[in-house]
Design a protein around this motif. Structure first.
Motif, PDB file in Angstrom:
ATOM      1  N   ASP A 265       0.824  -1.206   0.000  1.00 21.67           N
ATOM      2  CA  ASP A 265       0.000   0.000   0.000  1.00 21.67           C
ATOM      3  C   ASP A 265       0.860   1.258   0.000  1.00 21.67           C
ATOM      4  O   ASP A 265       0.616   2.192  -0.772  1.00 21.67           O
ATOM      5  CB  ASP A 265      -0.923  -0.013   1.228  1.00 21.67           C
ATOM      6  CG  ASP A 265      -1.807   1.225   1.258  1.00 21.67           C
ATOM      7  OD1 ASP A 265      -2.374   1.555   0.201  1.00 21.67           O
ATOM      8  OD2 ASP A 265      -1.896   1.865   2.309  1.00 21.67           O
ATOM      9  N   THR A 266       1.888   1.298   0.866  1.00 19.74           N
ATOM     10  CA  THR A 266       2.700   2.522   0.942  1.00 19.74           C
ATOM     11  C   THR A 266       3.477   2.744  -0.355  1.00 19.74           C
ATOM     12  O   THR A 266       3.629   3.878  -0.799  1.00 19.74           O
ATOM     13  CB  THR A 266       3.677   2.504   2.143  1.00 19.74           C
ATOM     14  OG1 THR A 266       4.409   1.290   2.129  1.00 19.74           O
ATOM     15  CG2 THR A 266       2.949   2.644   3.451  1.00 19.74           C
ATOM     16  N   ILE A 267       3.956   1.667  -0.973  1.00 23.80           N
ATOM     17  CA  ILE A 267       4.650   1.817  -2.256  1.00 23.80           C
ATOM     18  C   ILE A 267       3.661   2.342  -3.309  1.00 23.80           C
ATOM     19  O   ILE A 267       3.983   3.232  -4.098  1.00 23.80           O
ATOM     20  CB  ILE A 267       5.291   0.481  -2.707  1.00 23.80           C
ATOM     21  CG1 ILE A 267       6.489   0.149  -1.798  1.00 23.80           C
ATOM     22  CG2 ILE A 267       5.732   0.555  -4.169  1.00 23.80           C
ATOM     23  CD1 ILE A 267       7.162  -1.170  -2.103  1.00 23.80           C
ATOM     24  N   SER A 268       2.447   1.806  -3.292  1.00 28.72           N
ATOM     25  CA  SER A 268       1.426   2.255  -4.253  1.00 28.72           C
ATOM     26  C   SER A 268       1.105   3.724  -4.066  1.00 28.72           C
ATOM     27  O   SER A 268       0.999   4.481  -5.038  1.00 28.72           O
ATOM     28  CB  SER A 268       0.128   1.444  -4.072  1.00 28.72           C
ATOM     29  OG  SER A 268       0.362   0.106  -4.363  1.00 28.72           O
ATOM     30  N   VAL A 269       0.954   4.123  -2.801  1.00 32.12           N
ATOM     31  CA  VAL A 269       0.652   5.526  -2.504  1.00 32.12           C
ATOM     32  C   VAL A 269       1.815   6.414  -2.964  1.00 32.12           C
ATOM     33  O   VAL A 269       1.613   7.491  -3.534  1.00 32.12           O
ATOM     34  CB  VAL A 269       0.372   5.718  -0.989  1.00 32.12           C
ATOM     35  CG1 VAL A 269       0.327   7.192  -0.609  1.00 32.12           C
ATOM     36  CG2 VAL A 269      -0.942   5.035  -0.610  1.00 32.12           C
TER      37      VAL A 269
END
Lengths: 348, 348
Positions: A265-269
């Motif tokens: 999720d954090t990489i996607s964000v």
């Protein structure tokens, strides 16, 4: 030797004759291995195989060749315990998963496909202790081959698809240690350059001015901040590289991810932030095994068990949630992250 | 209040009438301030000034305007001690370094140029405690203006010019904690993709497999590894951004650098590595004060002491080592990094 126990436990690695196509990716921290575990129905003739394939929903119009059915297994070991690993290969006769030189049938020399720096570093050790020759494949080539293999069979995840994961970004509290734009601008953002009040201005920025010791911080807050810092960094660098080549989808792999929802999720964000929504982060299942998978795929050009293997098929159950061309694969995984894919090897 | 003492000590800040053009950059961690400290020869007429300028080697052909001579001073405070900083401004009457609204001469309102998030966050505090209005300037604009100012007067360093600095990269021992390509490949590099045996493959990579506690490592080795990791990262991101705009020279600024030779060297090496020698890292002196300098330069459009200041000149002694168009400036710095540049303010 926990890791060794993990692998040996589920299948007990018996009988060894069911193992073939052993491929290794020996990195600085981990040895990743992929092997084919054939089902007991080995030896069926073509008609039997076709009938069996149809019964389990495999579509295979080319039936002029013998077929091996089974599962691809994935496992990992710590490279620092290389001697334990060699002992394990010896005890479990895993070298049977290698191949012999078909140009010299009388030779006893066994080759195993291997990639990663350790294929060079430990080549002599494998030969000395086990009499095995590591047949080296280039690391980057294997990475690409392995990624293409997983992409081809639809083993990827686009996190912007899974709303549930996004909720995770609201858990934990990295704000205890991170300095946000709002902390500097007093609750407002810096809109002129697109920075909202909640954007991280400085990872661990609050620690500098806090009059605290390390033990005054909660480990989970520190970890959360560290993870966001690394993920944001990976997201930025990957986006800038994608930009050079006009790419809109970025595939992430490596054991850093290990299927962790928050990491994805954090990489996607981060990719969304840096690209202003232009690029998307994509993730592959078995993302830590690309190199080993690539080395495994290189068996396609080798004689194995009398078969010149030239194609490896995957049998993947299509789940009810799949839509359009996307295929959601059911994944078999033990609690230690050792996984498998059901698949078929077709030979000449 | 160490920092406050640092500033007050060398000059004692007396008489306050010698201070003008106070400009602030209030960031999340530090308040940076730049101010003009005029020499006692204020009030000379044009002929006297021209004569004086010639005697100290200042070249100024435009002599139709009054001139103030003095030094630009740089100082920093911790933002977390904002109340001490306000008290200091009050005690030392630094508000005299601001300006009054020339459109309302009867008004007592004093304005001080300020940038950074704190110019918004602490605006009410400045007004309430000191009756000072912060005249806000955009942070990015100030950064660019400040950088241009330093570039214009030749206050930059190209580290590939200073051989002595390169030797520093051989000091310390980050290899105790970092995993190098040679550690993975067994002493050889991975030449195919340009990675030598000494290239860092994984910062802190050895820590994972070492059976050690934090206290088993030397702090200097940990610090060295951390510095190289951050410098390599900054180098890569800056190079990738430079690539987008076809730039070959990358200027670095910020308090992270603080004139540290090893930091500048590792960033230079990183830019060289990622760009394959195509790009160069450049560094500015006073690199932490760009924003404050930019805010200072914005006084050019303000009435000040009856002068409409429109140009600020620097008087920089040309050292014996300078060559071609490069000017090496002598730098005055106290042990706490508070610095000054000799300069002249020319008004209408």
């Amino acid at each position: 030797m926990d890791l060794l126990a993990d692998v040996s436990n589920p299948q007990n690695f018996e009988p060894q004759s069911q193992i073939s196509h052993l491929a290794l990716d020996i990195g600085g921290s981990l040895i990743k291995l992929v092997y084919f575990w054939r089902n007991n129905d080995r030896g069926r003739d073509d008609d039997e195989q076709r009938s069996h394939n149809e019964s389990v929903g495999v579509s295979d119009s080319d039936t002029g060749q013998p077929v091996l059915e089974g599962r691809l297994h994935f496992a990992k070991f710590e490279t620092s315990k290389i001697n334990d690993f060699l002992e394990f290969i010896h005890c479990k006769k895993l070298c049977l998963g290698g191949f012999r030189d078909c140009t010299a049938p009388s030779s006893d020399k066994i080759f195993i496909k291997a990639t990663g720096g350790g294929a060079y570093k430990f080549a002599d050790l494998f030969k000395e202790k086990l009499g095995i020759t590591l047949d080296k494949e280039d690391e980057m080539d294997c990475l690409v081959t392995g990624a293409n293999f997983l992409l081809k069979v639809g083993y990827c995840i686009n996190v912007c698809c899974f709303d549930g994961l996004l909720e995770l970004s609201h858990q934990g509290n990295n704000r205890v240690v991170d300095m946000l734009v709002g902390d500097i601008y007093g609750g407002t953002g810096y809109g002129k350059i697109g920075l909202s009040a909640t954007t991280i201005a400085s990872s661990f920025g609050k620690v500098i001015s806090d009059d605290k010791e390390l033990e005054d911080y909660k480990p989970e807050d520190i970890s959360r901040s560290l993870l966001r810092m690394i993920s944001n960094n990976i997201g930025q660098i990957s986006y800038l590289n994608a930009l050079r080549f006009g790419l809109k989808r970025i595939f992430f792999a490596g054991f850093f991810i290990q299927g962790h929802a928050y990491t994805m999720d954090t990489i996607s964000v981060a990719v969304h932030f840096w690209s202003k929504g232009e690029a998307k982060a994509m993730f592959l299942r078995h993302e830590g095994f690309l190199g080993a998978l690539g080395a495994f795929m290189s068996y396609e050009n080798q004689s194995l068990d009398g078969l010149m293997v030239h194609k490896i098929l995957q049998r993947f159950p299509i789940s009810a949630s799949s839509a359009g061309n996307k295929i959601s694969c059911s994944l078999n995984s033990d609690p230690n992250g050792n996984e498998s894919i059901e698949c078929t090897v077709r030979g000449t």
